[in-house]
Write an enzyme that holds these catalytic residues in place. Sequence first.
Site, short mmCIF file in Angstrom:
data_model
loop_
_atom_site.label_atom_id
_atom_site.label_comp_id
_atom_site.label_asym_id
_atom_site.label_seq_id
_atom_site.Cartn_x
_atom_site.Cartn_y
_atom_site.Cartn_z
N ASP A 67 181.69 41.26 -23.13
CA ASP A 67 181.77 41.24 -21.66
C ASP A 67 183.04 41.13 -21.05
OD1 ASP A 67 181.79 38.65 -22.23
OD2 ASP A 67 179.93 38.39 -21.31
N ASN A 136 171.90 28.81 -18.18
CA ASN A 136 170.67 29.37 -17.71
C ASN A 136 170.00 30.39 -18.63
OD1 ASN A 136 172.37 31.86 -17.64
ND2 ASN A 136 172.30 32.13 -15.40
N HIS A 138 171.69 33.11 -20.19
CA HIS A 138 172.18 34.17 -20.12
C HIS A 138 173.11 34.22 -21.83
CE1 HIS A 138 176.09 33.07 -18.08
NE2 HIS A 138 176.39 32.93 -19.44
N GLU A 143 171.80 38.22 -17.17
CA GLU A 143 171.10 37.11 -16.56
C GLU A 143 169.60 37.04 -16.59
OE1 GLU A 143 173.36 34.93 -15.90
OE2 GLU A 143 174.74 35.56 -14.06
C1 F6R Z 1 180.82 35.33 -22.42
C2 F6R Z 1 179.50 35.17 -22.65
C3 F6R Z 1 178.73 34.10 -22.02
C4 F6R Z 1 179.07 32.85 -22.51
C5 F6R Z 1 178.14 31.68 -21.87
C6 F6R Z 1 178.64 30.30 -22.46
O1 F6R Z 1 181.52 36.38 -23.28
O2 F6R Z 1 179.03 36.08 -23.32
O3 F6R Z 1 177.27 34.56 -22.15
O4 F6R Z 1 178.59 32.77 -24.01
O5 F6R Z 1 178.28 31.72 -20.50
O6 F6R Z 1 179.78 30.07 -22.05
P1 F6R Z 1 180.28 28.66 -22.47
O7 F6R Z 1 180.79 28.58 -23.88
O8 F6R Z 1 181.56 28.41 -21.63
O9 F6R Z 1 179.40 27.64 -22.20
#
Ligand code: F6R
Length: 239
Positions: A67, A136, A138, A143
């Site tokens: 992403d 959450n 995702h 989401e």
């Molecule tokens: C970012 C992504 C997100 C993160 C998620 C956890 O490329 O794919 O799904 O993996 O937001 O982020 P952290 O590791 O910062 O808790």
Amino acid sequence: MKKIVFDSYDQLSKAAADFVAAEINSKPNLVLGLPTGGTPVGMYKNLSEMNKEGKVDFANVTTFNLDEYLGLERSHDQSYWYFMNKNLYSNVNLKEENINIPNGMATDMDAETKAYDKKIEDMGGLDLMVLGIGPNGHIGFNEPDSYLIAPTHTVTLTESTIDANARFFTSREDVPKKAITMGVGNIMKAKKILMLISGANKKAVAKALNEGIVTPQNPATMLLMHPDVTVLIDKDADQ
Ligand code: F6R
């Protein structure tokens, strides 16, 4: 879904790097899906060191990131391209032409999402997808909602994701409200998935993965339907 619990984040990071390196060593032209965020930083550090020590070779690896925020130039220090360049691209012998990350500045987002999916397909699909997980649930920026979108698409971030990511920006207002992300279809088509879960704020979503219920309200539960998922989790996140 196979789960391995680690005492510390450092141990988890080392195991994640070893896992990815083993996949590259058994298939040098691996097509590798990658996440950003706080969780994979330790894995990227270990992989960078292993590459310098000659333990893993990225020369023929192709990467596709999950992403990118909409509206941030690559040079913006919170763009995911900038993050990847700092943590991995500039430290290993990946070829520039083998690096793929959605273009959050594209003028035609519909064309950009379709081209991204076509490129993944033209490469024969993802061999390994590495994932983090949002508090959450995702994955990528898919989401929680009443439905999930399969292909790469643009998305409006939830307030809880904006809250979670505000720690990386000077102020909450600076967090982009939209992103481009691989869809759950792209993720589910990966031949193998490695999910990293670290920290007490992931306890609830990690617990849901043990319950066997698949719901778009917790997108990570989709992985319960994938045949080859390994979850590396630290004990802070494990119940
Ligand atoms: C970012 C992504 C997100 C993160 C998620 C956890 O490329 O794919 O799904 O993996 O937001 O982020 P952290 O590791 O910062 O808790």
